[in-house]
Write an enzyme that holds these catalytic residues in place. Structure first.
Site, short mmCIF file in Angstrom:
data_model
loop_
_atom_site.label_atom_id
_atom_site.label_comp_id
_atom_site.label_asym_id
_atom_site.label_seq_id
_atom_site.Cartn_x
_atom_site.Cartn_y
_atom_site.Cartn_z
N TYR A 1 21.39 -36.41 -13.67
CA TYR A 1 22.64 -35.96 -14.39
C TYR A 1 23.16 -36.90 -15.48
O TYR A 1 23.43 -36.77 -16.37
CB TYR A 1 23.82 -35.57 -13.25
CG TYR A 1 25.06 -35.53 -14.01
CD1 TYR A 1 25.18 -34.40 -15.16
CD2 TYR A 1 26.21 -36.02 -13.55
CE1 TYR A 1 26.65 -34.17 -15.46
CE2 TYR A 1 27.48 -35.79 -14.17
CZ TYR A 1 27.65 -35.05 -15.20
OH TYR A 1 28.72 -34.80 -15.72
N LYS B 1 22.80 -36.63 -19.37
CA LYS B 1 24.02 -36.52 -20.30
C LYS B 1 24.16 -37.89 -21.25
O LYS B 1 24.54 -37.72 -22.48
CB LYS B 1 25.39 -36.98 -19.44
CG LYS B 1 25.80 -35.52 -18.57
CD LYS B 1 25.97 -34.34 -19.25
CE LYS B 1 27.35 -34.48 -19.82
NZ LYS B 1 27.93 -32.97 -20.36
#
Length: 491
Positions: free
Chosen positions: A237, A241
């Site tokens: 994640y 990002k």
């Protein structure tokens, strides 16, 4: 930095919100419609194949939520008409060129009308398949920016990231950009195009080997974790990002782009009403397990700061940043939105609040009996946790393995079930360990400058508040957040 009335700015504006079914997106949508009914139009991009499925998602995942009850009460019988006038649903997918818009007329209409884009589309699963996370969190940014450059009237694009793009940072973590090629551990060669090729090659290899869907899914999850750790990030994640932010810096050109980095987002502090949340989010899973009597031990540093921020404060910071940066490109428009500097909270505080709440208002189990809670065993380092797991579970697993050998696999089912549960626990520990022992605090100097400009520049600070200093954590958790979480799980 010059600001004015946020309400005045929103009047007659047209806004595109991506990831419209997400937690923050719903709160942003509700806020704009409630406080500025004279907004011109809101386009909601929903991941859907056609208008019918977009409408289905809108009614089931957005407007049907009790988040909108204040707006419904305010508008009464005009609620449905008002929504039809103000909202346009856009079926699409930000992981595709042109955001997956197939309706050329609608696409041209958006290009000609949009004043503001707020990108809230993201996959927030720490353990997601790498191909999915890379497509949405990284290359989705490329497609958003390409689309934004075609919008003739666009004043500002807000990209909502996460404060934890810093990985396992320590000390004061600055509001600074990340650049292509930059890694957290000094390893050279990070390139988003190479990452895309790694995914493509791995999928091709798995297909040639005849791998099942479950095998492909697990291989893609493992690939994401391994690629993240190769360059110093703890999970898929935050890695994807961070690469998304890198693409912002590379591709934005003359666009006015703002990056908002929230810390751990929790239930609403005040608006539209205190305690609204959705799903069991991050730290809430610990609270729920504890209240149900299923959390007997905790791994983490109780003296570590846990940076949480209510969702309505994040949304307010987005709206104020829009006004501040409309038509004003800034190379470093990055804002940490959190509490670790101005209103620090520790894991020991969370432990105390959980104990006080569930002791006073115990969770009622399926048998109708209150669950008694007590203090949990705390493992302050991985060595003590590993010893616990060995004594409590791994010795038992080894015993079952020996018994199976002697008794013709009589306990095979029990053995495999326990082995699977241990593997799940250890994978979760590996994913969350960086945050349970996190040693950083998020500098929010840019955000404080934004707050100061808001106070001095005519912003309606009673409506668009985002200063964590006003939060009393014991009151928030005991009277707002934890009751809201319990209410959600009892639905």
């Amino acid at each position: 930095m010059e600001l004015g009335s946020v309400l005045h700015f929103l009047q007659d504006k047209t806004i595109l919100i991506t990831g419209a079914t997400g937690f923050l997106a719903k709160i942003l949508l509700e806020k704009i419609l409630r406080v500025q009914p004279n907004v011109k139009k809101l386009y909601l991009l929903l991941r859907a194949s056609d208008a019918k499925s977009a409408s289905h998602r809108f009614h089931n995942e957005i407007i049907g939520k009790d988040l909108f009850k204040c707006l419904k009460e305010k508008l009464g019988a005009n609620f449905t008409t008002f929504l039809s006038e103000k909202l346009t649903l856009v079926p699409g997918d930000i992981s595709l060129e042109d955001l997956g818009l197939e309706d050329s007329i609608l696409k041209e209409e958006i290009h000609n009308q949009i004043d503001v884009i707020v990108n809230l589309a993201a996959n927030t699963n720490f353990d997601e398949r790498y191909d999915i996370s890379l497509g949405l969190n990284t290359f989705g940014i490329k497609y958003i920016i390409n689309f934004a450059k075609k919008c003739n009237k666009l004043k500002v694009l807000v990209h909502v990231s996460t404060a934890y793009v810093c990985g396992e940072g320590e000390g004061l973590i600055l509001e600074k950009p990340y650049h292509l090629g930059h890694s957290l551990n000094g390893v050279n060669g990070l390139d988003v195009d190479i990452e895309e090729k790694v995914v493509r090659d791995k999928l091709c290899e798995l297909q040639q080997l005849g791998a099942t869907e479950d095998e492909i899914k697990m291989a893609m999850k493992n690939l994401g974790i391994s690629r993240a750790k190769l360059y110093g990030w703890p999970n898929t994640y935050v890695f994807t990002k961070a690469m998304g932010e890198m693409l912002v810096g590379q591709l934005k050109g003359n666009l006015s782009v703002v990056i908002i980095r929230p810390a751990i987002v929790t239930s609403t502090f005040k608006e539209p009403f205190p305690g609204w949340s959705e799903g069991v989010r991050t730290i809430d899973s610990l609270a729920v397990a504890y209240g149900k009597g299923k959390l007997t031990c905790f791994l983490g540093d109780l003296n570590a700061i846990v940076d949480v921020i209510p969702a309505d404060m994040v949304v307010n910071s987005i709206l104020v940043a829009i006004v501040a940066h409309a038509n004003h490109p800034n190379n470093d428009a990055i804002y940490h939105v959190g509490s670790s500097i101005r209103r620090p909270l520790m894991y020991s505080d969370l432990q105390e609040f959980g104990f006080r709440h569930f002791k006073a208002k115990p969770y009622i189990n399926k048998d109708g009996k209150p669950v008694k809670v007590g203090k949990v065993t705390v493992f302050s380092n991985m060595d003590s946790f590993s010893r616990f797991m060995f004594i409590r579970y791994l010795l038992m697993l080894k015993g079952l393995e020996i018994a199976n050998t002697a008794l013709c696999q009589y306990f095979k089912g029990t053995y495999l079930d326990l082995k699977r549960k241990i593997q799940i626990v250890m994978r979760l520990v590996d994913l969350y360990k960086p945050y349970l022992f996190f040693k950083g605090v998020f500098d929010d100097m840019n955000t404080e400058k934004l707050r100061m400009a808001a106070r001095q520049g005519g912003v309606e600070t009673d409506l668009f508040y985002f200063d964590p200093k006003v939060i009393k954590w014991d009151d928030y958790f005991l009277n707002i957040h934890l009751p809201g979480v319990v209410k959600y799980i009892l639905k």
